[in-house]
Scaffold this active site. Structure first.
Site, PDB file in Angstrom:
ATOM      1  CE  LYS A  18      -4.068   2.015   2.573  1.00 11.03           C
ATOM      2  NZ  LYS A  18      -4.926   2.013   3.913  1.00 11.03           N
ATOM      3  CB  SER A  64      -8.165   3.914   2.774  1.00  7.37           C
ATOM      4  OG  SER A  64      -7.305   3.154   3.780  1.00  7.37           O
ATOM      5  CB  SER A 117      -8.540   1.417   5.537  1.00  7.36           C
ATOM      6  OG  SER A 117      -9.384   2.462   5.550  1.00  7.36           O
TER       7      SER A 117
END
Lengths: 69, 492
Positions: free
Chosen positions: B76, B156, B180
């Site tokens: 990420k 997210s 997330s």
């Protein structure tokens, strides 16, 4: 944006229904033990690394617009 | 190779029936071919990946390879990676190249993992749709049956979830502040684990809400997540909230079964608006655990409905404080101006997207002197009550079972315009974040339109192993082998 912010504030107002008398605020989970370490330098000599992402620099300094007349 | 799990790939690398170079090339070419339609990656790093794969093959040949040797992963783009651009999906960090490595990624590298690149996310991890990224939205690889509408991957960690679902990485790292990891895992039909707060170091992970942010693995299976979490987790003196406890071998917990396990079903999660198919899937999950010998217990978490508003006050307050560092002086983008104040203003106005600006404004407001007690302090007290709900439930049960999200993935254009409506996606994931307890999401079935739905297990502090064991029972019962429309294997 003002309307949206008011909407969010109106929505969080429901927290006023909750009785929080004598309830302490949650600061953390309490799982990590506060720790002390020797008061010595453990890192350093990273001037170029620290400056490597500066949007503007002069020698070893970050720059800003003139702040003192 | 498209359908390899991380565990199967590890086995193939160790038996030398597959090389890391072959595996890495496979994923790099899958990304090149298919990521144009998904946008899961912000940055792809083919050259360092191939170089690391060659080194991994050398180690594998010697027979003394570390745990993740040669396995290609996505990271990420919130984890600082030394020498590789780390953007947080924000214009303000568009060209930021960290001179240091986050602890989580250092751990993975030390274990021999190969990084394919950096995955897309909501800007500064603030969102549940992955539509706030400055690098464009991510498209969920799944489609509704008979429809071409582009769906959100959740957020997210939407790029991380979509990459795994589409076969563009064996596994990925995510971060979870209010859901997330779990919500995008559910929307993309994969597995995601948010460990106990303090299990994975936050050092070098770009901060959103420091008292909530927690890294975790995302992958196809629980076994894959167990392998990744063991590497990512561990004590780190550079994070003051890191907890000094040994990291278990999570894989060993997978086949413990659920016999005698007490599974709590929190009644407050059965909301009036919960879609029937999600309620039905939840009941199915309950039956799977009961059939495996678990005892099902009705429990109450009375402050559940206050989880979301409490979260938004606490998280936004912390965000406004954390994001104060983006000033256009020391790092990140700068917009020149005549005075220092104007430089700050112009830089932050240009650098932050709308949702981030909204959250900074709200966070600053709830921390301001006139409102601190009414909003922030009150929220922190309600947070204590939410934590007590969990602690008291865990006196009678070992785990809690709930749906992960109140809906399946929705289309880009169906995204609500009211921010409060978007925040409601996190209704089932936020309470565990507030309390700091571990939780995971696993794909449990499809809805009527063919989209994946997830179920969530929540456990006691540092009892991730119990989650893996209970989750594995459900994973076997669910037999979820569905693949999305956009999958490297399906469209090759």
């Amino acid at each position: 944006m003002r309307e949206e912010l008011n909407g969010i504030l109106g929505w969080v107002d429901q927290l006023n229904e909750v009785d929080v008398t004598d309830v302490p605020p949650m600061i953390g989970t309490g799982l990590a033990m506060p720790r002390q370490r020797e008061d010595v330098v453990t890192d350093g000599d990273k001037r170029e690394a620290i400056l490597s992402n500066a949007p503007d620099r002069v020698g070893p300094y970050f720059t800003v617009p003139k702040v003192v007349e | 190779m498209h359908d390899l799990t991380l565990a199967a790939a590890r086995k193939a690398l160790r038996s030398r029936s597959l090389s890391s170079v072959e595996l890495t090339d496979h994923f790099l070419s899958a990304i090149e071919k298919h990521d144009g339609q998904i946008n899961a990656y912000i940055t792809v790093t083919p050259e360092p990946a191939r170089k690391a794969a060659r080194a991994a093959d050398a180690l594998l040949a010697e027979g003394d390879a570390p745990a993740l040797c040669g396995l290609p992963l996505g990271v990420k783009d919130l984890f600082c990676t030394s020498g590789t651009k780390t953007t947080a999906a924000s214009n303000i960090l568009r060209d930021f190249v960290p001179p240091y490595e986050s602890t989580v990624t250092s751990n993975l590298l030390a274990d021999g993992a190969i990084f394919l690149g950096k995955t897309n996310l909501d800007e500064f991890a603030m969102g549940s749709t992955n539509m706030t990224s400055a690098f464009g939205p991510v498209t969920n690889p799944w489609r509704r049956a008979g429809s071409d509408a582009k769906l959100v991957p959740g957020g997210s960690s939407g790029g991380s979830a979509a990459a795994v679902a589409a076969g563009l990485a064996l596994g990925t790292t995510g971060t979870d502040t209010g859901g997330s990891i779990r919500q995008p895992a559910a929307y993309c039909g994969i597995t995601g684990v948010k460990p106990t707060y303090g299990r994975c170091s936050r050092y070098g992970t770009i901060a959103f809400a420091s008292s909530l942010d927690q890294a975790g693995p995302m992958a196809r299976t629980l076994e894959d997540c167990a392998i990744l979490l063991e590497s990512m987790a561990g004590f780190d003196p550079r994070d003051s909230t890191s907890v000094d406890r040994p990291v278990p071998r999570y894989e060993d917990a997978l086949e413990r079964g659920a016999k005698g396990l007490r599974v709590g079903i929190p009644r407050e999660y059965r909301t009036d608006t919960l879609p029937e198919e999600i309620a039905a899937l939840w009941d199915e999950g309950i039956a799977w655990l009961r059939d495996a010998g678990a005892e099902i217990v009705d429990v109450s978490l009375p402050h559940t409905k206050y989880g979301l508003p409490t979260y938004y006050i606490a998280a936004l307050a912390e965000a406004s404080s954390n994001l104060a560092r983006y000033d256009g002086v020391r790092f990140g983008a700068r917009v020149e101006a005549d005075t220092l104040d104007e430089l700050y203003e112009a830089t932050r106005h240009a650098g932050f997207g709308e949702e981030v600006r909204r959250r900074i404004l709200m966070g600053t407001y709830v921390l301001s002197s006139g409102y601190y007690d009414a909003y922030y302090l009150r929220a922190q007290k309600v947070r204590t009550l939410i934590q007590r709900d969990f602690l008291s439930a865990f006196e009678t049960v070992d785990v809690l079972l709930t749906p992960t999200a109140p809906s399946a993935a929705f289309a880009h254009e169906e995204r609500p315009t009211d921010p409060v409506q978007i925040y409601l996606n996190d209704i089932f994931t936020v309470p565990a974040s507030m309390a700091g307890v571990p939780a995971l999401s696993l794909p449990a079935g499809l809805d009527r339109s063919g989209l994946p739905l997830g179920l969530q297990l929540i456990g006691r502090y540092f009892e991730e192993e119990t989650l893996f064991a209970a989750g594995r029972v459900m994973e076997k019962a669910a037999g979820f082998t569905h693949r999305p429309a956009l999958h490297a294997g399906a469209v090759a």
